[in-house]
Motif scaffolding. Structure first.
Motif, PDB file in Angstrom:
ATOM      1  N   ASP A 268       0.840  -1.200   0.000  1.00 51.38           N
ATOM      2  CA  ASP A 268       0.000   0.000   0.000  1.00 51.38           C
ATOM      3  C   ASP A 268       0.872   1.245   0.000  1.00 51.38           C
ATOM      4  O   ASP A 268       2.093   1.178   0.101  1.00 51.38           O
ATOM      5  N   ARG A 269       0.229   2.394  -0.089  1.00 48.77           N
ATOM      6  CA  ARG A 269       0.968   3.649  -0.068  1.00 48.77           C
ATOM      7  C   ARG A 269       0.307   4.697   0.828  1.00 48.77           C
ATOM      8  O   ARG A 269       0.982   5.479   1.469  1.00 48.77           O
ATOM      9  N   THR A 270      -1.014   4.741   0.880  1.00 51.31           N
ATOM     10  CA  THR A 270      -1.712   5.810   1.594  1.00 51.31           C
ATOM     11  C   THR A 270      -2.112   5.372   3.001  1.00 51.31           C
ATOM     12  O   THR A 270      -2.703   4.317   3.181  1.00 51.31           O
TER      13      THR A 270
ATOM     14  N   ASP B 107      -3.056   7.247   7.175  1.00 52.94           N
ATOM     15  CA  ASP B 107      -3.202   8.431   8.005  1.00 52.94           C
ATOM     16  C   ASP B 107      -2.151   8.334   9.097  1.00 52.94           C
ATOM     17  O   ASP B 107      -1.760   7.230   9.498  1.00 52.94           O
TER      18      ASP B 107
ATOM     19  N   GLU C  67      -3.808  12.564   6.127  1.00 49.20           N
ATOM     20  CA  GLU C  67      -3.551  11.490   5.174  1.00 49.20           C
ATOM     21  C   GLU C  67      -2.225  11.788   4.480  1.00 49.20           C
ATOM     22  O   GLU C  67      -1.940  12.942   4.136  1.00 49.20           O
ATOM     23  N   ILE C  68      -1.429  10.738   4.268  1.00 48.86           N
ATOM     24  CA  ILE C  68      -0.095  10.922   3.688  1.00 48.86           C
ATOM     25  C   ILE C  68       0.345   9.617   3.034  1.00 48.86           C
ATOM     26  O   ILE C  68      -0.184   8.555   3.352  1.00 48.86           O
ATOM     27  N   TRP C  69       1.296   9.706   2.124  1.00 53.21           N
ATOM     28  CA  TRP C  69       1.885   8.517   1.515  1.00 53.21           C
ATOM     29  C   TRP C  69       3.068   8.042   2.341  1.00 53.21           C
ATOM     30  O   TRP C  69       3.830   8.852   2.872  1.00 53.21           O
ATOM     31  N   PHE C  70       3.219   6.719   2.401  1.00 54.49           N
ATOM     32  CA  PHE C  70       4.438   6.145   2.951  1.00 54.49           C
ATOM     33  C   PHE C  70       5.106   5.326   1.855  1.00 54.49           C
ATOM     34  O   PHE C  70       4.489   4.996   0.844  1.00 54.49           O
ATOM     35  N   HIS C  71       6.375   5.029   2.066  1.00 49.74           N
ATOM     36  CA  HIS C  71       7.162   4.320   1.065  1.00 49.74           C
ATOM     37  C   HIS C  71       7.913   3.187   1.757  1.00 49.74           C
ATOM     38  O   HIS C  71       8.611   3.426   2.749  1.00 49.74           O
TER      39      HIS C  71
ATOM     40  N   ILE D 215       8.425   8.194   5.387  1.00 51.33           N
ATOM     41  CA  ILE D 215       7.424   9.197   5.025  1.00 51.33           C
ATOM     42  C   ILE D 215       8.190  10.444   4.611  1.00 51.33           C
ATOM     43  O   ILE D 215       9.144  10.861   5.281  1.00 51.33           O
TER      44      ILE D 215
ATOM     45  N   VAL E  29      12.424   6.783  -3.172  1.00 50.56           N
ATOM     46  CA  VAL E  29      11.061   7.320  -3.056  1.00 50.56           C
ATOM     47  C   VAL E  29      10.616   7.912  -4.388  1.00 50.56           C
ATOM     48  O   VAL E  29       9.538   7.606  -4.895  1.00 50.56           O
TER      49      VAL E  29
ATOM     50  N   ILE F 161       7.582   7.011  -7.533  1.00 44.26           N
ATOM     51  CA  ILE F 161       6.456   7.867  -7.933  1.00 44.26           C
ATOM     52  C   ILE F 161       6.725   8.601  -9.247  1.00 44.26           C
ATOM     53  O   ILE F 161       5.983   9.504  -9.630  1.00 44.26           O
TER      54      ILE F 161
END
Length: 126
Positions: free
Chosen positions: A13-15, A17, A32-36, A44, A95, A99
């Protein structure tokens, strides 16, 4: 030990909170934020510029990492800001490759928030 569903979410996953503690107010702040996930390590970051969430985790490193889909879990976490330029370049190159923004590397290394996320324990089902 994390459930198989949570491990899958962390790998694919990527998204998420995150809930941080306000650096001045002391109040919870959820965004809400993206993680890698790079080689099993969770990071993050964000676009270049000042970010409130980053200032919050620098002041109060403990926060909550909330998986939303397909796994739902709240996981206690600790932020480890990455400030070393060589390490920032290494992490952010991964990262940005993920993307499709490799051309922005220098700006991100110079001006983007970046933390490694240490997951502290058993997840609580959300």
């Amino acid at each position: 030990m994390m459930s198989e569903q949570v491990q899958r979410a962390l790998a694919h996953d990527r998204t998420v909170d995150i809930t941080t503690t306000g650096r001045r107010s002391g109040q919870p702040r959820r965004i809400e934020i993206w993680f890698h996930n790079l080689d099993g390590r969770i990071y993050i970051s964000g676009r270049p510029g000042r970010r409130g969430w980053y200032a919050n985790v620098v002041a109060h490193p403990e926060f909550e990492f909330h998986l939303k889909e397909p796994a739902r879990a709240d996981i206690p976490a600790r932020a480890h800001p990455i400030t070393d330029t060589a390490e920032r370049r290494r992490v952010l190159s991964g990262v940005l490759a993920g993307i499709g923004r490799e051309g922005a590397l220098d700006d991100w290394v110079d001006r983007s928030p970046l933390i490694e996320v240490e997951l502290l324990g058993q997840e609580n089902s959300a």
